[in-house]
Scaffold this motif. Structure first.
Motif, mmCIF file in Angstrom:
data_model
loop_
_atom_site.group_PDB
_atom_site.id
_atom_site.type_symbol
_atom_site.label_atom_id
_atom_site.label_comp_id
_atom_site.label_asym_id
_atom_site.label_seq_id
_atom_site.Cartn_x
_atom_site.Cartn_y
_atom_site.Cartn_z
ATOM 1 N N ASN A 200 0.820 -1.209 0.000
ATOM 2 C CA ASN A 200 0.000 0.000 0.000
ATOM 3 C C ASN A 200 0.857 1.263 0.000
ATOM 4 O O ASN A 200 0.498 2.262 -0.629
ATOM 5 N N ARG A 201 1.998 1.201 0.694
ATOM 6 C CA ARG A 201 2.893 2.363 0.704
ATOM 7 C C ARG A 201 3.595 2.536 -0.633
ATOM 8 O O ARG A 201 3.816 3.659 -1.082
ATOM 9 N N LEU A 202 3.946 1.409 -1.272
ATOM 10 C CA LEU A 202 4.648 1.501 -2.547
ATOM 11 C C LEU A 202 3.709 1.830 -3.703
ATOM 12 O O LEU A 202 4.116 2.517 -4.657
ATOM 13 N N MET A 203 2.479 1.337 -3.647
ATOM 14 C CA MET A 203 1.502 1.586 -4.722
ATOM 15 C C MET A 203 0.199 2.090 -4.101
ATOM 16 O O MET A 203 -0.741 1.317 -3.882
ATOM 17 N N PRO A 204 0.136 3.374 -3.763
ATOM 18 C CA PRO A 204 -1.076 3.911 -3.100
ATOM 19 C C PRO A 204 -2.323 3.814 -3.970
ATOM 20 O O PRO A 204 -3.447 3.756 -3.441
ATOM 21 N N GLN A 205 -2.158 3.796 -5.295
ATOM 22 C CA GLN A 205 -3.319 3.743 -6.170
ATOM 23 C C GLN A 205 -3.938 2.358 -6.245
ATOM 24 O O GLN A 205 -5.043 2.189 -6.781
#
Length: 246
Positions: A200-205
């Protein structure tokens, strides 16, 4: 003959009190008549073995002391049954926590009781209760009750302080045993949630919740598939150790 009947009733008080709260026997799914018949049958089976120790005490007891003996034997039986239920209660509680770690938190009714618990906890607890009878360990309960007369003879004395200390010890043992059993689910929950958090932190989208929830459920089912036989085996090893100590 009156002394023999009173002695058999005193034995019935301890066995009946234990079976009144022992897991499996005390299930609301078992009718009261069946439970009473099991308690009476077990008492009559054990009575010839215990009569030599119980009959002299009952024969020499006054009426008031006989009431005290009956109450004491009933409390001793209930406490022994609660000791056995402590193991199942700790297993059910920690399996509920493990179910939350594996996203199996939807409540469902347990066939053993009317309490609403997660399905994962219900499956494991019901399997442990069924294995109690399938493996023949329920017969060890009667053996432990028969041997309890050597450790706690019929004297009309019930010590609440000693019973409380022993109950705390059984709860501690049951909690440690259940923690060993449920440890794979907690480890799995920590690892998968940490991985989803990093994602989630690396790919917020990315909708991590909708993508990760099915993975968590599938992973929890897979962990249950790999460990359920060892879980039941470890649980009954601990329960058998307690029965031998009793």
């Amino acid at each position: 003959m009156p002394d023999l009947l009173l002695s058999a009733f005193v034995i019935f008080c301890r066995l009946g009190g234990c079976l009144m709260v022992m897991p499996g026997y005390a299930s609301p799914r078992v009718s009261m008549q069946v439970r009473l018949f099991i308690a009476l049958s077990a008492s009559l089976a054990v009575a010839p073995l215990m009569m030599a120790n119980v009959l002299p005490v009952v024969s020499n007891a006054s009426t008031s002391f006989l009431y005290l003996i009956i109450l004491s034997e009933l409390m001793i039986g209930i406490v022994i049954g609660i000791f056995g239920r402590a193991f199942f209660a700790m297993l059910q509680m920690l399996m509920g926590a493990a179910a939350n770690a594996s996203s199996f938190s939807m409540p469902a009714a347990l066939p053993e009781d009317n309490e609403q618990i997660p399905p994962l906890a219900g499956i494991v607890t019901l399997s442990a209760t069924a294995m109690l009878f399938i493996s023949g360990a329920h017969l060890d309960v009667f053996l432990a009750l028969a041997e309890s007369y050597a450790a706690v003879p019929v004297q009309g004395l019930f010590m609440p302080d000693a019973a409380t200390m022993q109950l705390a010890d059984r709860l501690t043992r049951g909690a440690l045993l259940a923690l060993r059993i449920t440890a794979p689910f907690f480890v799995f929950g920590i690892i998968i949630n940490l991985a989803l958090g990093l994602t989630n932190r690396l790919m917020p989208q990315m909708p991590v919740y909708f993508v990760g929830l099915p993975l968590i459920v599938i992973g929890g089912v897979f962990v249950l598939y790999l460990t359920i036989s060892e879980m039941i085996s470890l649980f009954f090893n601990g329960l058998g150790t307690w029965l031998m100590l009793e």
